[in-house]
Write a protein that holds these residues in place. Sequence first.
Motif, PDB file in Angstrom:
ATOM      1  N   LYS A  16       0.845  -1.199   0.000  1.00 15.26           N
ATOM      2  CA  LYS A  16       0.000   0.000   0.000  1.00 15.26           C
ATOM      3  C   LYS A  16       0.882   1.252   0.000  1.00 15.26           C
ATOM      4  CE  LYS A  16      -3.986  -1.813   2.521  1.00 15.26           C
ATOM      5  NZ  LYS A  16      -3.473  -3.167   2.804  1.00 15.26           N
ATOM      6  N   GLY A  19       5.167   2.631  -0.469  1.00 17.66           N
ATOM      7  CA  GLY A  19       5.849   1.404  -0.888  1.00 17.66           C
ATOM      8  C   GLY A  19       5.235   0.828  -2.151  1.00 17.66           C
ATOM      9  N   ARG A  38       1.809  -7.377   4.665  1.00 15.53           N
ATOM     10  CA  ARG A  38       1.168  -7.912   5.866  1.00 15.53           C
ATOM     11  C   ARG A  38       0.040  -8.872   5.558  1.00 15.53           C
ATOM     12  NH1 ARG A  38       2.429  -8.585  10.679  1.00 15.53           N
ATOM     13  NH2 ARG A  38       1.124  -7.283  11.977  1.00 15.53           N
ATOM     14  N   GLY A  59       4.339 -11.385   5.583  1.00 18.22           N
ATOM     15  CA  GLY A  59       5.160 -11.473   6.788  1.00 18.22           C
ATOM     16  C   GLY A  59       5.108 -10.203   7.600  1.00 18.22           C
ATOM     17  N   VAL A  90       4.810   2.522  10.980  1.00 15.57           N
ATOM     18  CA  VAL A  90       3.560   2.854  11.679  1.00 15.57           C
ATOM     19  C   VAL A  90       3.707   4.234  12.298  1.00 15.57           C
ATOM     20  CG1 VAL A  90       2.744   0.502  12.098  1.00 15.57           C
ATOM     21  CG2 VAL A  90       4.322   1.559  13.728  1.00 15.57           C
ATOM     22  N   TYR A 156       7.141   8.754  17.218  1.00 13.48           N
ATOM     23  CA  TYR A 156       7.333   8.679  15.762  1.00 13.48           C
ATOM     24  C   TYR A 156       8.527   9.526  15.333  1.00 13.48           C
ATOM     25  CZ  TYR A 156       6.276   8.807  10.742  1.00 13.48           C
ATOM     26  OH  TYR A 156       6.345   8.699   9.366  1.00 13.48           O
ATOM     27  N   LYS A 160      12.024   8.221  13.511  1.00 18.29           N
ATOM     28  CA  LYS A 160      12.479   8.653  12.186  1.00 18.29           C
ATOM     29  C   LYS A 160      13.815   9.389  12.265  1.00 18.29           C
ATOM     30  CE  LYS A 160       9.185   6.868   9.736  1.00 18.29           C
ATOM     31  NZ  LYS A 160       9.450   5.785   8.777  1.00 18.29           N
ATOM     32  N   PRO A 185       9.814  11.703   2.453  1.00 16.37           N
ATOM     33  CA  PRO A 185       8.580  12.376   2.044  1.00 16.37           C
ATOM     34  C   PRO A 185       8.028  13.263   3.165  1.00 16.37           C
ATOM     35  CG  PRO A 185       8.433   9.979   1.716  1.00 16.37           C
ATOM     36  CD  PRO A 185       9.616  10.247   2.590  1.00 16.37           C
ATOM     37  N   GLY A 187       4.062  15.238   4.015  1.00 16.34           N
ATOM     38  CA  GLY A 187       2.681  14.762   4.084  1.00 16.34           C
ATOM     39  C   GLY A 187       2.215  14.123   2.776  1.00 16.34           C
ATOM     40  N   THR A 188       1.731  12.888   2.883  1.00 16.99           N
ATOM     41  CA  THR A 188       1.367  12.103   1.699  1.00 16.99           C
ATOM     42  C   THR A 188       0.030  11.426   1.948  1.00 16.99           C
ATOM     43  OG1 THR A 188       3.739  11.634   1.450  1.00 16.99           O
ATOM     44  CG2 THR A 188       2.225  10.345   0.088  1.00 16.99           C
ATOM     45  N   THR A 190      -1.958   8.703   2.310  1.00  8.71           N
ATOM     46  CA  THR A 190      -1.930   7.240   2.466  1.00  8.71           C
ATOM     47  C   THR A 190      -2.771   6.863   3.687  1.00  8.71           C
ATOM     48  OG1 THR A 190      -0.108   7.051   4.066  1.00  8.71           O
ATOM     49  CG2 THR A 190       0.511   7.237   1.728  1.00  8.71           C
ATOM     50  N   GLY A 193      -1.065   3.663   9.202  1.00  3.03           N
ATOM     51  CA  GLY A 193      -1.767   3.282  10.416  1.00  3.03           C
ATOM     52  C   GLY A 193      -0.869   3.344  11.634  1.00  3.03           C
TER      53      GLY A 193
HETATM   54  P1  NAD Z   1       0.933   2.797   4.458  1.00  4.36           P
HETATM   55  O1  NAD Z   1       0.195   2.375   5.671  1.00  4.36           O
HETATM   56  O2  NAD Z   1       0.203   2.928   3.176  1.00  4.36           O
HETATM   57  O3  NAD Z   1       2.200   1.874   4.224  1.00  4.36           O
HETATM   58  C1  NAD Z   1       2.860   1.272   5.308  1.00  4.36           C
HETATM   59  C2  NAD Z   1       2.969  -0.189   5.003  1.00  4.36           C
HETATM   60  O4  NAD Z   1       3.699  -0.816   6.041  1.00  4.36           O
HETATM   61  C3  NAD Z   1       1.587  -0.867   4.922  1.00  4.36           C
HETATM   62  O5  NAD Z   1       1.524  -1.632   3.744  1.00  4.36           O
HETATM   63  C4  NAD Z   1       1.575  -1.760   6.157  1.00  4.36           C
HETATM   64  O6  NAD Z   1       0.846  -2.962   5.970  1.00  4.36           O
HETATM   65  C5  NAD Z   1       3.053  -2.040   6.334  1.00  4.36           C
HETATM   66  N1  NAD Z   1       3.381  -2.480   7.675  1.00  4.36           N
HETATM   67  C6  NAD Z   1       3.075  -1.898   8.867  1.00  4.36           C
HETATM   68  N2  NAD Z   1       3.524  -2.651   9.876  1.00  4.36           N
HETATM   69  C7  NAD Z   1       4.145  -3.717   9.319  1.00  4.36           C
HETATM   70  C8  NAD Z   1       4.814  -4.846   9.845  1.00  4.36           C
HETATM   71  N3  NAD Z   1       4.942  -5.043  11.173  1.00  4.36           N
HETATM   72  N4  NAD Z   1       5.334  -5.746   8.966  1.00  4.36           N
HETATM   73  C9  NAD Z   1       5.209  -5.584   7.635  1.00  4.36           C
HETATM   74  N5  NAD Z   1       4.577  -4.528   7.079  1.00  4.36           N
HETATM   75  C10 NAD Z   1       4.055  -3.614   7.921  1.00  4.36           C
HETATM   76  O7  NAD Z   1       1.624   4.210   4.817  1.00  4.36           O
HETATM   77  P2  NAD Z   1       2.757   5.040   4.044  1.00  4.36           P
HETATM   78  O8  NAD Z   1       2.458   6.440   4.378  1.00  4.36           O
HETATM   79  O9  NAD Z   1       2.885   4.629   2.642  1.00  4.36           O
HETATM   80  O10 NAD Z   1       4.051   4.621   4.876  1.00  4.36           O
HETATM   81  C11 NAD Z   1       5.232   4.126   4.265  1.00  4.36           C
HETATM   82  C12 NAD Z   1       6.440   4.774   4.932  1.00  4.36           C
HETATM   83  O11 NAD Z   1       6.412   6.170   4.618  1.00  4.36           O
HETATM   84  C13 NAD Z   1       6.452   4.670   6.455  1.00  4.36           C
HETATM   85  O12 NAD Z   1       7.765   4.368   6.872  1.00  4.36           O
HETATM   86  C14 NAD Z   1       6.042   6.068   6.902  1.00  4.36           C
HETATM   87  O13 NAD Z   1       6.541   6.376   8.157  1.00  4.36           O
HETATM   88  C15 NAD Z   1       6.677   6.896   5.795  1.00  4.36           C
HETATM   89  N6  NAD Z   1       6.140   8.254   5.623  1.00  4.36           N
HETATM   90  C16 NAD Z   1       4.816   8.498   5.404  1.00  4.36           C
HETATM   91  C17 NAD Z   1       4.373   9.800   5.239  1.00  4.36           C
HETATM   92  C18 NAD Z   1       2.922  10.141   5.001  1.00  4.36           C
HETATM   93  O14 NAD Z   1       2.537  11.329   5.139  1.00  4.36           O
HETATM   94  N7  NAD Z   1       2.084   9.182   4.609  1.00  4.36           N
HETATM   95  C19 NAD Z   1       5.285  10.859   5.288  1.00  4.36           C
HETATM   96  C20 NAD Z   1       6.632  10.571   5.503  1.00  4.36           C
HETATM   97  C21 NAD Z   1       7.059   9.265   5.651  1.00  4.36           C
END
Ligand code: NAD
Length: 259
Positions: A16, A19, A38, A59, A90, A156, A160, A185, A187-188, A190, A193
């Motif tokens: 999702k 990624g 997951r 996994g 997370v 968090y 990071k 990145p 704010g995106t 997504t 969770g």
């Molecule tokens: P997302 O929830 O779409 O993606 C996170 C993915 O990690 C999900 O597919 C989830 O199933 C997986 N995941 C969570 N716990 C897991 C575990 N224990 N084992 C395997 N997979 C697991 O959210 P995203 O925003 O795409 O997050 C991806 C990365 O980007 C994260 O590291 C997040 O911190 C980072 N990020 C997000 C933002 C934002 O604003 N969305 C900004 C900066 C950085």
Amino acid sequence: MGRLEGYAALVTGGGKGIGRAVVDRFVAEGARVGVLVRSAADMDDLSAAHGDKVAPVQGDVRSWQDNVHTVETVVARFGKLDVLVPNAGVYDFSDPFESIEGADLEARYRELFDVNVLGYLQAARAGLVPLRESRGSIIFTLSSSSFFSGGGGTLYVSSKHALTGTLKQLAYELAPDIRVNAVAPGGTRTGLGGLPSDARELNAIDGFEEMVARTTPLGFLSEPEDHAGLYVTLASREESRFVTAEIIRSDGGLEVRGR
Ligand code: NAD
């Protein structure tokens, strides 16, 4: 001809969000991609979209064995590993530090750091041998929370920030065989969770899009696809073979905040 023709990659949390956008773009650029996800639903989605160009593995990044199994699957299916993207994460939904009961702190810390930090360390460690063989690279998904306060809570933001130190030390130790870089990145949009006990999602936060647009110089909430090309540039030996320990910010200009 794609920019990653012949490459074999691995993305954690690639079912999702950011990624998944990286997986889609890597495949479009000619790569074959192993994906640690997951859920069975994420595996089905990836296979339906990309067929045998992807190798989804179900996994948990907190498990050493699951990381090893995913690396072994990539090498067995695609013959090598060129690029590893630790990305699964997370969020803590900016919960104020004082709102966390002292007695709950250790459990909350372990749950969040086990995914966000240990998950990256284990993925990198599991991939070391094939990455050295291919003279490949690691690309972390970092965050604007790797540099600034206010985009998350204390847990968090500290997780990071910890990853920036991890990136620097790995880039130092693994040179000259393996380059280690990151995309950070802002704010995106997504469904990022929280901990297993937490049903909240980033994109369901009231006013999230407006808040990001208001506090970002470029003035909008980014989409996962907006960051994906930067991973391609860092992955490509042709385009960045002299680049390591670098973090490319894709955050709409938070460094010069002023809106
Ligand atoms: P997302 O929830 O779409 O993606 C996170 C993915 O990690 C999900 O597919 C989830 O199933 C997986 N995941 C969570 N716990 C897991 C575990 N224990 N084992 C395997 N997979 C697991 O959210 P995203 O925003 O795409 O997050 C991806 C990365 O980007 C994260 O590291 C997040 O911190 C980072 N990020 C997000 C933002 C934002 O604003 N969305 C900004 C900066 C950085």
